[in-house]
Design a protein around this motif. Structure first.
Motif, PDB file in Angstrom:
ATOM      1  N   ASP A   1      20.172  34.859 -40.109  1.00  0.00           N
ATOM      2  CA  ASP A   1      19.068  35.560 -39.518  1.00  0.00           C
ATOM      3  C   ASP A   1      19.498  36.585 -38.435  1.00  0.00           C
ATOM      4  OD1 ASP A   1      19.097  33.711 -37.219  1.00  0.00           O
ATOM      5  OD2 ASP A   1      18.431  31.952 -38.617  1.00  0.00           O
ATOM      6  N   GLY A   2      18.417  36.949 -37.879  1.00  0.00           N
ATOM      7  CA  GLY A   2      18.576  37.896 -36.571  1.00  0.00           C
ATOM      8  C   GLY A   2      18.825  36.926 -35.326  1.00  0.00           C
ATOM      9  N   SER A   3      18.678  35.787 -35.364  1.00  0.00           N
ATOM     10  CA  SER A   3      19.369  35.086 -34.250  1.00  0.00           C
ATOM     11  C   SER A   3      20.818  34.831 -34.040  1.00  0.00           C
ATOM     12  CB  SER A   3      18.642  33.605 -34.185  1.00  0.00           C
ATOM     13  OG  SER A   3      19.126  32.905 -35.025  1.00  0.00           O
ATOM     14  N   GLN A   4      21.346  35.041 -35.401  1.00  0.00           N
ATOM     15  CA  GLN A   4      22.855  34.892 -35.582  1.00  0.00           C
ATOM     16  C   GLN A   4      23.754  36.244 -35.501  1.00  0.00           C
ATOM     17  OE1 GLN A   4      22.376  32.946 -39.400  1.00  0.00           O
ATOM     18  NE2 GLN A   4      23.188  31.295 -38.433  1.00  0.00           N
TER      19      GLN A   4
ATOM     20  N   THR B   1       5.696  53.985 -26.559  1.00  0.00           N
ATOM     21  CA  THR B   1       6.392  53.477 -27.730  1.00  0.00           C
ATOM     22  C   THR B   1       5.699  52.086 -28.207  1.00  0.00           C
ATOM     23  OG1 THR B   1       8.592  52.742 -28.462  1.00  0.00           O
ATOM     24  CG2 THR B   1       7.777  51.759 -26.333  1.00  0.00           C
ATOM     25  N   TYR B   2       5.976  52.081 -29.754  1.00  0.00           N
ATOM     26  CA  TYR B   2       5.520  50.656 -30.075  1.00  0.00           C
ATOM     27  C   TYR B   2       6.218  49.620 -30.049  1.00  0.00           C
ATOM     28  CZ  TYR B   2       3.255  53.943 -33.655  1.00  0.00           C
ATOM     29  OH  TYR B   2       2.289  54.912 -34.468  1.00  0.00           O
ATOM     30  N   ALA B   3       5.638  48.321 -29.965  1.00  0.00           N
ATOM     31  CA  ALA B   3       6.355  47.112 -29.862  1.00  0.00           C
ATOM     32  C   ALA B   3       6.410  46.931 -31.408  1.00  0.00           C
ATOM     33  CB  ALA B   3       5.721  46.169 -29.132  1.00  0.00           C
ATOM     34  N   TRP B   4       7.372  47.403 -32.224  1.00  0.00           N
ATOM     35  CA  TRP B   4       7.375  47.246 -33.732  1.00  0.00           C
ATOM     36  C   TRP B   4       8.642  47.182 -34.051  1.00  0.00           C
ATOM     37  CZ3 TRP B   4       4.072  50.495 -37.601  1.00  0.00           C
ATOM     38  CH2 TRP B   4       4.208  49.923 -38.928  1.00  0.00           C
ATOM     39  N   ASP B   5       9.373  45.759 -34.028  1.00  0.00           N
ATOM     40  CA  ASP B   5      10.564  45.516 -34.396  1.00  0.00           C
ATOM     41  C   ASP B   5      10.692  44.969 -35.533  1.00  0.00           C
ATOM     42  OD1 ASP B   5      12.351  45.999 -31.670  1.00  0.00           O
ATOM     43  OD2 ASP B   5      10.681  44.628 -30.926  1.00  0.00           O
ATOM     44  N   ARG B   6      11.690  45.205 -36.296  1.00  0.00           N
ATOM     45  CA  ARG B   6      11.661  44.494 -37.631  1.00  0.00           C
ATOM     46  C   ARG B   6      11.978  43.086 -37.825  1.00  0.00           C
ATOM     47  NH1 ARG B   6       8.825  48.571 -39.698  1.00  0.00           N
ATOM     48  NH2 ARG B   6       9.777  50.579 -39.406  1.00  0.00           N
ATOM     49  N   LEU B   7      11.949  42.508 -38.986  1.00  0.00           N
ATOM     50  CA  LEU B   7      11.825  41.062 -39.108  1.00  0.00           C
ATOM     51  C   LEU B   7      13.052  40.359 -38.517  1.00  0.00           C
ATOM     52  CD1 LEU B   7      10.244  40.713 -42.629  1.00  0.00           C
ATOM     53  CD2 LEU B   7       8.920  40.711 -40.297  1.00  0.00           C
TER      54      LEU B   7
ATOM     55  N   ILE C   1      14.128  40.878 -35.818  1.00  0.00           N
ATOM     56  CA  ILE C   1      13.868  40.404 -34.387  1.00  0.00           C
ATOM     57  C   ILE C   1      12.338  39.862 -34.062  1.00  0.00           C
ATOM     58  CG2 ILE C   1      13.564  41.529 -32.072  1.00  0.00           C
ATOM     59  CD1 ILE C   1      16.324  41.620 -32.719  1.00  0.00           C
ATOM     60  N   ASP C   2      11.424  40.387 -34.971  1.00  0.00           N
ATOM     61  CA  ASP C   2      10.237  39.799 -34.858  1.00  0.00           C
ATOM     62  C   ASP C   2       9.629  39.333 -36.251  1.00  0.00           C
ATOM     63  OD1 ASP C   2       7.565  39.464 -34.430  1.00  0.00           O
ATOM     64  OD2 ASP C   2       6.899  41.538 -33.898  1.00  0.00           O
TER      65      ASP C   2
ATOM     66  N   THR D   1      11.706  43.819 -28.505  1.00  0.00           N
ATOM     67  CA  THR D   1      12.850  44.256 -27.764  1.00  0.00           C
ATOM     68  C   THR D   1      12.502  45.099 -26.503  1.00  0.00           C
ATOM     69  OG1 THR D   1      13.060  46.242 -28.932  1.00  0.00           O
ATOM     70  CG2 THR D   1      14.392  44.641 -29.870  1.00  0.00           C
ATOM     71  N   LEU D   2      11.361  45.086 -26.113  1.00  0.00           N
ATOM     72  CA  LEU D   2      10.699  46.044 -25.208  1.00  0.00           C
ATOM     73  C   LEU D   2      11.197  45.522 -23.634  1.00  0.00           C
ATOM     74  CD1 LEU D   2       7.731  47.822 -26.091  1.00  0.00           C
ATOM     75  CD2 LEU D   2       9.607  49.074 -26.264  1.00  0.00           C
ATOM     76  N   PRO D   3      10.838  44.079 -23.461  1.00  0.00           N
ATOM     77  CA  PRO D   3      11.226  43.595 -22.109  1.00  0.00           C
ATOM     78  C   PRO D   3      12.318  43.807 -21.711  1.00  0.00           C
ATOM     79  CG  PRO D   3       9.716  42.142 -23.130  1.00  0.00           C
ATOM     80  CD  PRO D   3      10.228  43.256 -24.181  1.00  0.00           C
TER      81      PRO D   3
END
Length: 369
Positions: free
Chosen positions: A334-337, A35-41, A43-44, A81-83
Motif C-alpha cells: 500500500d501507499g504507506s509502504q 490546483t486540485y487536492a486530488w491524489d490517487r488512492l 495517498i488518499d 500531498t498539498l500541505p
C-alpha cells in the motif's frame, strides 16, 4: 503584481508548475499555483477530489478561494500531498474546488484575477491529455483537465495553455500529440528541475517524475501505473509547448459539454455519456478492493525476489525504467509502504537509481547487492 499558474490535473501538474515558474520567470518568482487536492488512492483512500470542507487550517484568499499552507491538514481518512508541497516549495498553493462544476472554478479564477491582477495566467498540463477528445481508449484521467480547460476558456482574461512533457502521462501517444502542439517554449534542463528534486523523492506523480528524469538526460522507456505500454523517454520528454486554448476546447468534447455545470455530479454524468465511465467510479471500485485487502509488511528478501520477477517481466515488455509508485502497486504494497520500499531498493542497489526513476537492468537480479 503576481503570476497565476493553473495546474490542469492537480497532483504532478502542481509540482511541474513550480519548475515551469522558475524556468520561465526566474528563480525569484513565486507564482500562485491553483490546483486540485486530488491524489490517487495510494495517498488518499477517499475517491475523488477534496474540497475546502475536508481540510483544517486553510487560509482565505478570496471568498471562493482558499490557500493550502504547510500547517493545513486533510480530515481523516482523506489524504493530500498539498500541505507537504507548501512546506517545501515557496509558492502559494490555492485549492481548486470542483464540487460546484466548471462554473464554480470559473468563479474562483475570476476572483483571483480581480484580487491579484496577475501579470500572466498559464494553464499547465503535463503529458497532453488535456488535448484529448475525451473518448480515446487510452485515457484514464481526463476529468480534471477538462474541468480546468472549461473554466479557463470562460475567464475574461488571457490564458496561455502550456503542455509539458508531451506523452509522459501515458494517456495519449506522443505520435498523436505532435500535430496538436504549438510552438516550443522551452526545453527543460537539469538545472530547471533542481527546485523540485527533494519533492520528487516522496511525491508519487509518475508524469512529473519522468519529466524531471528526461530533463536530467534519462532516456529509454518507463513502465508506469495500470501496466500500459512503456512510456518513451526521449528528447521530446522535457519540452514545453504552447497550445491555442480555443483549439484545445474545440477538440475536447468533455470540456465543451461541462461548461455550464454547477456540480461535480453533473460533470461525472457528462463523462459517463461521452466516455462511458467516470474515473471517480473507477476510484470507488478500486477503493473497495483495496479496503478488502489486508496490509502486510513482507521481508526484504521476499521483496527483492518479487522485484526480480517483476523486472524480468518488464524487460520483456520493452521497459528500461519504472517508477517507485508502480513497483509499490505491482508488489501488492500500500501507499504507506512506498517510502520504505524506496529506501530498501536504493540502499540495496544504488546503481539502479536514476532519480527519481528505477532503472531496470539488462540482466536479472534476485538478490541484494
Amino acid at each position: 503584481m503576481t503570476r497565476l499558474i493553473v495546474a490542469a490535473g492537480g497532483g504532478g501538474d502542481a509540482v511541474a508548475a513550480a519548475t515551469v515558474d522558475a524556468a520561465l520567470y526566474g528563480d525569484g518568482d513565486r507564482a500562485v499555483i491553483l490546483t486540485y487536492a486530488w491524489d490517487r488512492l495510494p495517498i488518499d483512500p477517499v475517491p475523488g477530489p477534496r474540497g475546502p470542507d475536508q481540510f483544517t487550517g486553510l487560509e482565505a484568499i478570496t471568498p471562493a478561494v482558499r490557500a493550502v499552507p504547510a500547517g493545513a491538514r486533510p480530515i481523516a481518512p482523506a489524504g493530500s500531498t498539498l500541505p507537504r508541497l507548501a512546506a517545501q516549495l515557496p509558492h502559494t498553493f490555492a485549492l481548486i474546488d470542483p464540487h460546484h462544476g466548471a462554473e464554480g472554478i470559473t468563479r474562483q479564477l475570476e476572483e483571483l484575477v480581480s484580487h491579484f491582477a496577475p501579470e500572466s495566467i498559464d494553464l499547465l498540463d503535463v503529458g497532453g491529455d488535456i488535448l484529448a477528445r475525451g473518448d480515446e481508449p487510452t485515457l484514464r484521467s481526463p476529468l480534471a483537465d477538462a474541468l480546468t480547460l472549461a473554466a479557463c476558456c470562460q475567464v475574461n482574461a488571457p490564458v496561455r495553455l502550456l503542455v509539458a512533457g508531451p506523452g509522459l502521462d501515458g494517456e495519449l501517444p506522443l505520435d498523436d500529440l505532435r500535430g496538436l502542439l504549438g510552438p516550443l517554449v522551452r526545453t527543460l534542463t537539469a538545472k530547471d528541475v533542481e527546485p523540485i528534486g527533494s519533492v520528487l523523492e516522496w511525491h508519487p506523480s509518475d508524469a512529473a517524475g519522468m519529466l524531471a528524469a528526461t530533463a536530467r538526460g534519462v532516456r529509454g522507456a518507463c513502465e508506469v501505473r495500470d501496466a500500459g505500454p512503456p512510456v518513451p523517454l526521449t528528447d521530446e520528454g522535457p519540452t514545453l509547448h504552447e497550445v491555442d486554448v480555443d483549439e484545445a476546447v474545440g477538440r475536447n468534447r468533455l470540456a465543451r459539454a461541462i461548461m455550464e455545470t454547477e456540480s461535480l455530479d453533473e460533470v461525472e454524468a457528462h463523462s459517463r455519456e461521452i466516455r462511458g465511465c467516470s474515473e471517480i467510479d473507477h476510484e470507488r471500485d478500486q477503493a473497495t478492493r483495496l479496503g478488502e485487502r489486508p496490509s502486510a509488511k513482507p521481508a526484504p528478501e521476499a521483496v527483492l525476489a518479487e522485484l526480480g520477477r517483476f523486472e524480468a517481466a518488464a524487460r520483456s515488455r520493452g521497459a528500461t525504467h519504472t517508477t517507485f509508485r508502480h513497483i509499490t502497486e505491482t508488489l501488492g504494497l500500500d501507499g504507506s509502504q512506498r517510502d520504505g520500499l524506496r529506501h530498501l531498493l536504493i540502499n540495496s542497489r544504488p546503481e539502479q537509481y536514476e532519480a527519481p526513476l528505477w532503472r531496470i537492468t539488462a540482466e536479472a537480479r534476485t538478490t541484494a547487492a
